[in-house]
Design an enzyme around this catalytic site. Structure first.
Site, mmCIF file in Angstrom:
data_model
loop_
_atom_site.group_PDB
_atom_site.id
_atom_site.type_symbol
_atom_site.label_atom_id
_atom_site.label_comp_id
_atom_site.label_asym_id
_atom_site.label_seq_id
_atom_site.Cartn_x
_atom_site.Cartn_y
_atom_site.Cartn_z
ATOM 1 N N CYS A 1 0.914 -1.087 -0.157
ATOM 2 C CA CYS A 1 -0.101 0.425 0.180
ATOM 3 C C CYS A 1 0.897 1.369 0.406
ATOM 4 O O CYS A 1 2.569 1.367 0.486
ATOM 5 C CB CYS A 1 -0.714 0.003 1.318
ATOM 6 N N ALA B 1 3.618 1.803 2.509
ATOM 7 C CA ALA B 1 4.636 0.571 2.545
ATOM 8 C C ALA B 1 5.929 1.219 1.560
ATOM 9 O O ALA B 1 6.332 1.190 2.130
ATOM 10 C CB ALA B 1 4.221 -0.938 1.557
ATOM 11 N N ARG C 1 13.131 -5.681 6.128
ATOM 12 C CA ARG C 1 13.218 -4.901 4.736
ATOM 13 C C ARG C 1 14.578 -5.103 4.899
ATOM 14 O O ARG C 1 15.421 -5.259 3.385
ATOM 15 C CB ARG C 1 12.761 -3.545 4.259
ATOM 16 N N HIS D 1 5.711 5.569 -2.635
ATOM 17 C CA HIS D 1 7.166 6.260 -2.948
ATOM 18 C C HIS D 1 6.780 7.560 -3.792
ATOM 19 O O HIS D 1 7.903 8.824 -3.564
ATOM 20 C CB HIS D 1 7.647 5.290 -4.581
#
Ligand code: CFN
Length: 483
Positions: free
Chosen positions: A59, A62, A93, A192
């Site tokens: 999403c 994220a 991550r 992003h």
């Protein structure tokens, strides 16, 4: 060993025939088999997942918190909202960071406002103020705070912008509100973009380094130091004579975000997550950017030369010296592993960059990528991918769990590289698998330091005797339909 079967349009048709007509029609646009010539070879991408289809996407939160902001080590990133988003995005991550915990490195920590029913009903702004004060009190050396909105924050209309402004003044600290509620957009990709915009609006250009900008000053953009990737990449760039001033955002600092307008060139590895800010810096500050690829010696060599071409003979010569120094070492790796890996077929499914960026590294080992696809790539990513794939390979966008499993069942590759949601499914089916997001607890895979590890890991996966002990479904007497 199971027999590899190349992809055909009929195979795709057969797999999709399990769907109702409408779903089948929609999904067909996202999948293509590359055939000879392939003029019309493209897939639809960056569109909403059809509800009911099992996607692996993340999403906006994220993309913004996990990917872009999370690795900035001297800031505290508040997962603002209920505890789950913070908890499940905590520490997996593998974006490594150096520094003293709680002093100038907060990466291994998790900060959450832990919304309860009360906060949803009455709003969480007061609580957010309090958290900012506590952060500064508990960690007086913190260099900044980001407020990463989770879904409910947007739904109830909290004003994190004004809280951030107020607290920034009170605490004399940059506080960045990031409106990355998970429901925004259709995947982590918009996260992003939102994070890039937040950096642009709140951090970039807000500070000047006193030192003059040197002729060889560059930024490394879109390297998140997964398993140490950025460290390996920096090593090459510095040996070339370049000065890496900023890394976005692996092992990076708030100052690297604030002063990145003071370089000569932006080198972008992950195009998908950072192209926005690179275009902005080019337009606003006249800093050119170039894409490069540090996976596998062939791509590294090409990239070193392409990077050096932006500079004078001094850098060009040093670039050649770096290539000359490392090529024999890389050849030794290839000599060792290629005979074991030659001809092996690989299917990939990762996020927004690696499904194309790692192809060259596999090819250096004599392996062939016969299927690939992205969770959240856009058209520009697929345009860059198609020419890298051979004939009779399959390209799948936002592939569903069912589709990928069925493609694998039919094509029978030797190795699958994908994420944790896929890993155990395929391992139970008896397939060698590598987790290509976190490098499966390994890494780095970038640059000259990474390639020997990459080669070793692929060999470990493929050569493990374990697979001979597991009975793959198609070898059993009765093949059950997996639906
Ligand atoms: S480290 Fe990157 S390289 S940032 Fe991006 S598009 Fe994700 S977290 Mo998982 S591994 Fe993946 Fe890329 Fe860029 Fe990573 S392919 S999905 S959002 N990604």
């Amino acid at each position: 060993t199971p027999k590899y079967t190349p992809a055909t349009p009929e195979m795709v048709d057969e797999v999709l025939s399990a769907y109702p007509d409408r779903a089948k029609k929609m999904r067909a646009k996202h999948i293509t088999v590359k055939t000879e010539g392939c003029a019309s070879c493209s897939v639809k991408s960056n569109s909403k997942t059809v509800p009911g289809l099992m996607t692996a996407r993340g999403c906006a939160y994220a993309g913004a918190k996990g990917v872009v902001f999370g690795p900035v080590k001297d800031m505290v990133h508040i997962s603002h909202g209920p505890v789950g988003c913070g908890y499940y995005s905590w520490g997996n991550r593998r974006n490594l960071a150096e520094g003293e915990l709680g002093v100038n490195n907060f990466v291994p920590f998790q900060f959450t406002s832990d919304f309860s029913e009360n906060d949803i009903v009455y709003g969480g702004d007061k609580k957010l103020e309090q958290i900012c004060r506590e952060v500064k009190e508990l960690f007086p050396t913190v260099k900044g705070i980001s407020v990463m909105s989770e879904c409910p924050v947007g739904l109830i209309g909290d004003d994190i912008e004004s809280v951030s402004k107020k607290m920034s003044k009170e605490l004399d600290l940059p506080i960045v509100p990031v409106r990355c509620e998970g429901f925004r957009g259709i995947s982590q990709s918009l996260g992003h973009h939102i994070a890039n915009d937040a950096v642009r609006d709140h951090l970039l250009g807000k500070k000047e380094r006193e030192e003059e900008v040197g002729p060889y000053d560059v930024s490394l953009i879109g390297d998140y130091n997964i398993g140490g990737d950025a460290w390996a990449s920096i090593k090459i760039l510095e040996e070339m004579g370049l000065r890496v001033r900023n890394v976005w955002t692996g092992d990076s600092t708030i100052e690297m975000l604030q002063t990145a307008h003071q370089v000569k060139l932006n080198l972008i590895h992950c195009y998908r997550s950072m192209n926005y800010i690179c275009k902005h810096m080019e337009e606003t500050y006249g800093i050119p950017h170039m894409e490069f690829n540090f996976f596998g010696p062939t791509k590294i060599k090409q990239s070193i030369r392409a990077i050096a071409a932006h500079f004078d003979d001094y850098i060009k010569e040093k670039g050649e010296a770096v290539i000359a120094k490392y090529e024999p070492m890389m050849q030794a790796v290839i000599d060792k592993y290629r005979p074991r890996l030659e001809g092996k077929k690989v299917m990939l499914y990762v996020g927004g960059l690696r499904p194309r960026h790692v192809i060259g590294a596999y090819e250096d080992l004599g392996m062939e990528v016969v299927g690939t696809g992205y969770e959240f790539a856009h058209k520009d990513d697929y345009d860059r991918t198609m020419p890298m794939m051979g004939d009779n390979t399959v390209i799948y966008d936002d592939v569903t769990a069912y589709e990928l499993e069925e493609f694998v069942n039919r094509m029978k590759p030797d190795l699958i590289g994908s994420g944790v949601k896929e890993k155990y499914v395929f391992e139970k089916m008896g397939y060698p698998f590598r987790q290509m997001h976190s490098w499966d607890y390994s890494g780095p895979y970038h640059a000259y330091d990474g390639f020997p590890i990459f080669a070793r890991d692929m060999d470990i996966a493929l050569s493990s005797p374990t697979w001979g002990l597991a009975k793959a479904p198609w070898k059993k007497e009765t093949v059950k339909e997996v639906r």
